[in-house]
Write a protein that holds these residues in place. Structure first.
Motif, PDB file in Angstrom:
ATOM      1  N   VAL A  73     112.220  16.162  13.730  1.00 13.23           N
ATOM      2  CA  VAL A  73     111.422  15.194  14.762  1.00 13.23           C
ATOM      3  C   VAL A  73     110.609  14.350  13.821  1.00 13.23           C
ATOM      4  N   GLY A  74     110.478  14.117  12.717  1.00 11.92           N
ATOM      5  CA  GLY A  74     109.745  13.280  11.945  1.00 11.92           C
ATOM      6  C   GLY A  74     108.587  13.938  11.396  1.00 11.92           C
ATOM      7  N   ASP A  75     107.919  13.071  10.419  1.00 13.39           N
ATOM      8  CA  ASP A  75     106.546  13.559   9.681  1.00 13.39           C
ATOM      9  C   ASP A  75     105.374  13.389  10.633  1.00 13.39           C
TER      10      ASP A  75
ATOM     11  N   ILE B 291     116.936  17.146  21.907  1.00 16.29           N
ATOM     12  CA  ILE B 291     116.486  16.302  20.909  1.00 16.29           C
ATOM     13  C   ILE B 291     117.612  15.149  20.499  1.00 16.29           C
ATOM     14  N   LEU B 292     117.004  13.779  20.752  1.00 15.10           N
ATOM     15  CA  LEU B 292     118.328  12.835  20.429  1.00 15.10           C
ATOM     16  C   LEU B 292     117.745  12.469  18.791  1.00 15.10           C
ATOM     17  N   HIS B 293     118.689  12.958  17.993  1.00 18.44           N
ATOM     18  CA  HIS B 293     118.402  12.502  16.214  1.00 18.44           C
ATOM     19  C   HIS B 293     119.158  11.464  15.939  1.00 18.44           C
ATOM     20  N   PRO B 294     118.539  10.270  15.380  1.00 17.60           N
ATOM     21  CA  PRO B 294     119.296   9.260  15.034  1.00 17.60           C
ATOM     22  C   PRO B 294     120.583   9.367  13.886  1.00 17.60           C
ATOM     23  N   GLN B 295     120.666  10.509  13.463  1.00 19.59           N
ATOM     24  CA  GLN B 295     121.589  10.666  12.426  1.00 19.59           C
ATOM     25  C   GLN B 295     122.784  11.445  12.813  1.00 19.59           C
TER      26      GLN B 295
ATOM     27  N   ARG C 100      97.997  12.561  16.824  1.00 23.96           N
ATOM     28  CA  ARG C 100      98.443  13.732  16.029  1.00 23.96           C
ATOM     29  C   ARG C 100      98.864  14.539  17.371  1.00 23.96           C
ATOM     30  N   TYR C 101      98.361  14.613  18.515  1.00 23.05           N
ATOM     31  CA  TYR C 101      98.420  15.316  19.652  1.00 23.05           C
ATOM     32  C   TYR C 101      99.779  15.008  20.451  1.00 23.05           C
ATOM     33  N   TYR C 102     100.713  15.919  20.698  1.00 24.51           N
ATOM     34  CA  TYR C 102     101.769  15.720  21.604  1.00 24.51           C
ATOM     35  C   TYR C 102     101.663  15.002  22.828  1.00 24.51           C
ATOM     36  N   ALA C 103     100.756  15.538  23.674  1.00 24.26           N
ATOM     37  CA  ALA C 103     100.685  15.284  24.925  1.00 24.26           C
ATOM     38  C   ALA C 103     100.005  13.691  24.915  1.00 24.26           C
ATOM     39  N   TYR C 104      99.120  13.485  24.054  1.00 26.58           N
ATOM     40  CA  TYR C 104      98.501  12.072  23.944  1.00 26.58           C
ATOM     41  C   TYR C 104      99.389  10.954  23.926  1.00 26.58           C
ATOM     42  N   ARG C 105     100.339  11.345  22.799  1.00 29.08           N
ATOM     43  CA  ARG C 105     101.405  10.373  22.349  1.00 29.08           C
ATOM     44  C   ARG C 105     102.317  10.277  23.555  1.00 29.08           C
ATOM     45  N   TRP C 106     102.710  11.381  24.089  1.00 24.82           N
ATOM     46  CA  TRP C 106     103.689  11.408  25.191  1.00 24.82           C
ATOM     47  C   TRP C 106     103.226  10.328  26.307  1.00 24.82           C
ATOM     48  N   PHE C 107     102.081  10.443  26.608  1.00 25.26           N
ATOM     49  CA  PHE C 107     101.580   9.451  27.842  1.00 25.26           C
ATOM     50  C   PHE C 107     101.350   8.273  27.684  1.00 25.26           C
ATOM     51  N   THR C 108     100.947   7.858  26.338  1.00 27.74           N
ATOM     52  CA  THR C 108     100.394   6.747  26.030  1.00 27.74           C
ATOM     53  C   THR C 108     101.147   5.702  24.986  1.00 27.74           C
ATOM     54  N   ASP C 109     102.235   6.249  24.579  1.00 23.00           N
ATOM     55  CA  ASP C 109     103.099   5.500  23.422  1.00 23.00           C
ATOM     56  C   ASP C 109     104.623   5.848  23.787  1.00 23.00           C
ATOM     57  N   THR C 110     105.098   4.853  24.288  1.00 23.72           N
ATOM     58  CA  THR C 110     106.601   5.044  24.782  1.00 23.72           C
ATOM     59  C   THR C 110     107.418   5.335  23.756  1.00 23.72           C
ATOM     60  N   SER C 111     107.198   5.060  22.694  1.00 21.18           N
ATOM     61  CA  SER C 111     108.247   5.178  21.432  1.00 21.18           C
ATOM     62  C   SER C 111     108.280   6.851  21.340  1.00 21.18           C
ATOM     63  N   ALA C 112     107.242   7.838  21.863  1.00 22.49           N
ATOM     64  CA  ALA C 112     107.204   9.035  21.514  1.00 22.49           C
ATOM     65  C   ALA C 112     108.218   9.653  22.523  1.00 22.49           C
TER      66      ALA C 112
ATOM     67  N   ALA D  92     111.367   8.315  22.945  1.00 22.75           N
ATOM     68  CA  ALA D  92     112.666   8.081  22.271  1.00 22.75           C
ATOM     69  C   ALA D  92     113.375   9.072  21.778  1.00 22.75           C
ATOM     70  N   THR D  93     112.812  10.198  21.512  1.00 27.76           N
ATOM     71  CA  THR D  93     113.386  11.494  20.970  1.00 27.76           C
ATOM     72  C   THR D  93     113.994  12.397  21.801  1.00 27.76           C
ATOM     73  N   PHE D  94     113.734  11.886  23.246  1.00 26.27           N
ATOM     74  CA  PHE D  94     114.511  12.938  24.275  1.00 26.27           C
ATOM     75  C   PHE D  94     115.080  12.067  25.414  1.00 26.27           C
ATOM     76  N   PRO D  95     116.203  12.534  26.034  1.00 25.71           N
ATOM     77  CA  PRO D  95     116.968  12.004  26.933  1.00 25.71           C
ATOM     78  C   PRO D  95     116.237  11.568  28.074  1.00 25.71           C
ATOM     79  N   GLU D  96     116.173  10.353  28.553  1.00 23.08           N
ATOM     80  CA  GLU D  96     115.527   9.881  29.710  1.00 23.08           C
ATOM     81  C   GLU D  96     115.422  10.902  31.004  1.00 23.08           C
ATOM     82  N   GLU D  97     116.676  11.654  31.114  1.00 27.58           N
ATOM     83  CA  GLU D  97     116.781  12.482  32.429  1.00 27.58           C
ATOM     84  C   GLU D  97     115.656  13.576  32.038  1.00 27.58           C
ATOM     85  N   ASP D  98     115.273  13.875  30.910  1.00 27.20           N
ATOM     86  CA  ASP D  98     114.343  15.040  30.909  1.00 27.20           C
ATOM     87  C   ASP D  98     112.995  14.371  30.930  1.00 27.20           C
TER      88      ASP D  98
END
Length: 284
Positions: free
Chosen positions: A138-140, A227-231, A149-161, A163-169
């Motif tokens: 999932v990255g460093d 998890i959508l991994h780029p590689q 550093r908080y999962y929930a804060y990034r999830w609701f405030t940063d759209t790039s967070a 991108a690691t998961f399918p939109e339907e989830d």
């Protein structure tokens, strides 16, 4: 700040640890007992020169962030961590709110899970430490600061967070984040860090505020993570959660979902990660 006592304390604790204690390879040509200075610096995320100066009684006064990193790297328990803070004339972190010190038991367990993605987070979802496989997956998170550093804060405030998961989830994961935080907020209703965290999220995210008002509650102990991994593409995982006795910290362990090709993709990811290491990254 008591520089001589700090230097002696760090050196003696470093010499009591072996590479195996912290999940490092034994290496060759070891001319010193315990860990080397460069190994402690690597684990703590600081420069070898900076750490060396601390052990030579000539370093600057470390920040609380550096002290927290050193305490994790050297596998300090709470009493040893508090002593480290006192030697540097800092107040130790309070134990009645979110505990950000990962104890030696959890650190040892994390090191043993070298072929399994795992991370330790607080009950508010702040990432404290990751093992190598979790970083590859999932990255460093080590370079993130503040609320990022908080999962929930990034999830609701940063759209790039997301991108690691399918939109339907996304909707399901959003609800899980909020329901889990509801349980923590009820258990620690009077704690200022929880109150501030919830208030910031309600102010920053319309979606979070709407879900918060629905008052769903659930402690997530097992969850499906795609998890959508780029590689290597989509990886179907099962995330199992182990709680510390006071529920202040959680060990998240990511396992291949049975009946999928996740195990093969994780094997490939492990090989790709090894190939990306440069000679500088490798330890003797």
């Amino acid at each position: 700040m008591d520089r001589p006592e700090l230097a002696d304390f760090l050196r003696r604790r470093r010499e009591q640890l072996t590479p195996a204690d912290v999940g490092l390879p034994p290496g060759i040509r070891r001319r010193t007992p315990g860990l080397r200075r460069d190994e402690v610096a690597l684990l703590a995320g600081i420069s070898t020169d900076y750490y060396t100066r601390l052990e030579q009684s000539r370093g600057p006064r470390p920040s609380t962030q550096v002290l927290a990193s050193l305490a994790r790297a050297l596998r300090f328990d709470n009493d040893e961590r508090d002593h480290l803070y006192h030697l540097c004339d800092h107040a130790p972190p309070g134990r009645e709110t979110t505990d950000k010190h990962v104890g030696p038991g959890l650190m040892h367990l994390l090191a043993k899970l070298d072929d399994t993605a795992a991370t330790v987070v607080t009950d508010l979802g702040e990432v404290l430490v990751q093992n190598r496989m979790h970083t590859l997956l999932v990255g460093d998170h080590g370079e993130r600061r503040g609320w990022d550093r908080y999962y929930a804060y990034r999830w609701f405030t940063d759209t790039s967070a997301r991108a690691t998961f399918p939109e339907e989830d996304w909707d399901r994961l959003s609800r899980h984040h909020v329901a889990d935080l509801r349980a923590t907020a009820a258990r620690r209703a009077a704690d200022s860090d929880v109150i501030e965290f919830v208030a910031r999220l309600r102010s920053a995210s319309v979606e979070f505020d709407r879900l918060w008002n629905e008052h769903e509650v659930a402690v997530r102990l097992s969850d499906i993570k795609r998890i959508l991994h780029p590689q290597v593409g989509l990886i179907d995982m099962v995330c199992e959660t182990l709680l510390t006795p006071n529920s202040a910290q959680r060990l998240l362990v990511y396992l291949p979902r049975p009946g999928t090709d996740a195990a093969e993709k994780l094997d490939l990811l492990r090989v790709i990660g090894t190939q990306q290491l440069t000679p500088v990254d490798r330890l003797d």
